[in-house]
Design a protein around this motif. Structure first.
Motif, PDB file in Angstrom:
ATOM      1  N   UNK A  44     -14.359  -4.058  -3.146  1.00  0.00           N
ATOM      2  CA  UNK A  44     -13.367  -5.444  -3.547  1.00  0.00           C
ATOM      3  C   UNK A  44     -13.773  -5.914  -2.257  1.00  0.00           C
ATOM      4  N   UNK A  45     -13.672  -7.659  -2.530  1.00  0.00           N
ATOM      5  CA  UNK A  45     -13.971  -8.350  -1.340  1.00  0.00           C
ATOM      6  C   UNK A  45     -12.672  -8.703  -0.436  1.00  0.00           C
ATOM      7  N   UNK A  46     -12.817  -9.416   0.550  1.00  0.00           N
ATOM      8  CA  UNK A  46     -12.008  -9.243   1.567  1.00  0.00           C
ATOM      9  C   UNK A  46     -10.821 -10.585   0.969  1.00  0.00           C
ATOM     10  N   UNK A  47      -9.860 -10.261   1.024  1.00  0.00           N
ATOM     11  CA  UNK A  47      -8.981 -11.520   0.451  1.00  0.00           C
ATOM     12  C   UNK A  47      -8.245 -12.251   1.527  1.00  0.00           C
ATOM     13  N   UNK A  48      -7.968 -13.631   1.576  1.00  0.00           N
ATOM     14  CA  UNK A  48      -7.424 -14.151   2.401  1.00  0.00           C
ATOM     15  C   UNK A  48      -6.028 -13.409   3.043  1.00  0.00           C
ATOM     16  N   UNK A  49      -5.264 -12.915   2.050  1.00  0.00           N
ATOM     17  CA  UNK A  49      -4.294 -12.045   2.570  1.00  0.00           C
ATOM     18  C   UNK A  49      -4.478 -10.861   3.513  1.00  0.00           C
ATOM     19  N   UNK A  50      -5.561 -10.012   3.147  1.00  0.00           N
ATOM     20  CA  UNK A  50      -5.854  -9.121   3.887  1.00  0.00           C
ATOM     21  C   UNK A  50      -6.337  -9.504   5.445  1.00  0.00           C
ATOM     22  N   UNK A  51      -7.324 -10.645   5.323  1.00  0.00           N
ATOM     23  CA  UNK A  51      -7.783 -11.058   6.347  1.00  0.00           C
ATOM     24  C   UNK A  51      -6.993 -11.512   7.357  1.00  0.00           C
ATOM     25  N   UNK A  52      -5.744 -12.211   6.852  1.00  0.00           N
ATOM     26  CA  UNK A  52      -4.858 -12.664   7.833  1.00  0.00           C
ATOM     27  C   UNK A  52      -3.868 -11.429   8.332  1.00  0.00           C
ATOM     28  N   UNK A  53      -3.653 -10.270   7.648  1.00  0.00           N
ATOM     29  CA  UNK A  53      -2.972  -9.263   8.245  1.00  0.00           C
ATOM     30  C   UNK A  53      -3.714  -8.598   9.001  1.00  0.00           C
ATOM     31  N   UNK A  54      -5.282  -8.490   8.892  1.00  0.00           N
ATOM     32  CA  UNK A  54      -6.145  -7.872  10.328  1.00  0.00           C
ATOM     33  C   UNK A  54      -5.894  -8.782  11.333  1.00  0.00           C
ATOM     34  N   UNK A  55      -5.910  -9.936  11.235  1.00  0.00           N
ATOM     35  CA  UNK A  55      -5.917 -11.121  12.351  1.00  0.00           C
ATOM     36  C   UNK A  55      -4.637 -10.652  12.952  1.00  0.00           C
TER      37      UNK A  55
END
Length: 84
Positions: A44-55
């Motif tokens: 699966x791809x990187x979602x904006x939501x997960x990207x923000x959580x990782x940030x």
């Protein structure tokens, strides 16, 4: 033409280096273990939501992670056009 690295590979390296398990990291991110596993394994791809959580955990920044995903997604289309 080389296929760019899936952003999940970078996240997997961070998890390994941190010593956390996938389950622990998924809980910390507020996502399911399955969702994180799918990302780490490129299913699966990187979602904006997960990207923000990782940030929010200090792992890179959301814009960079989304750029990695965009480059990964564009690569097959570029290869198709190069062959045509």
């Amino acid at each position: 033409m080389i296929t760019p690295t899936h952003p999940g590979e970078s996240v997997r390296e961070c998890i390994i280096e941190s010593g956390w398990t996938i389950t622990e990291r998924a809980e910390r991110l507020g996502i399911t273990r399955n969702a994180l596993s799918c990302l780490l394994n490129g299913r699966t791809g990187m979602s904006p939501s997960v990207a923000l959580r990782l940030e929010s955990l200090g792992w890179s920044n959301a814009e960079f992670l989304m750029l990695l995903q965009s480059n990964y997604d564009l690569a097959p289309e570029r290869r198709k056009r190069a062959v045509a």
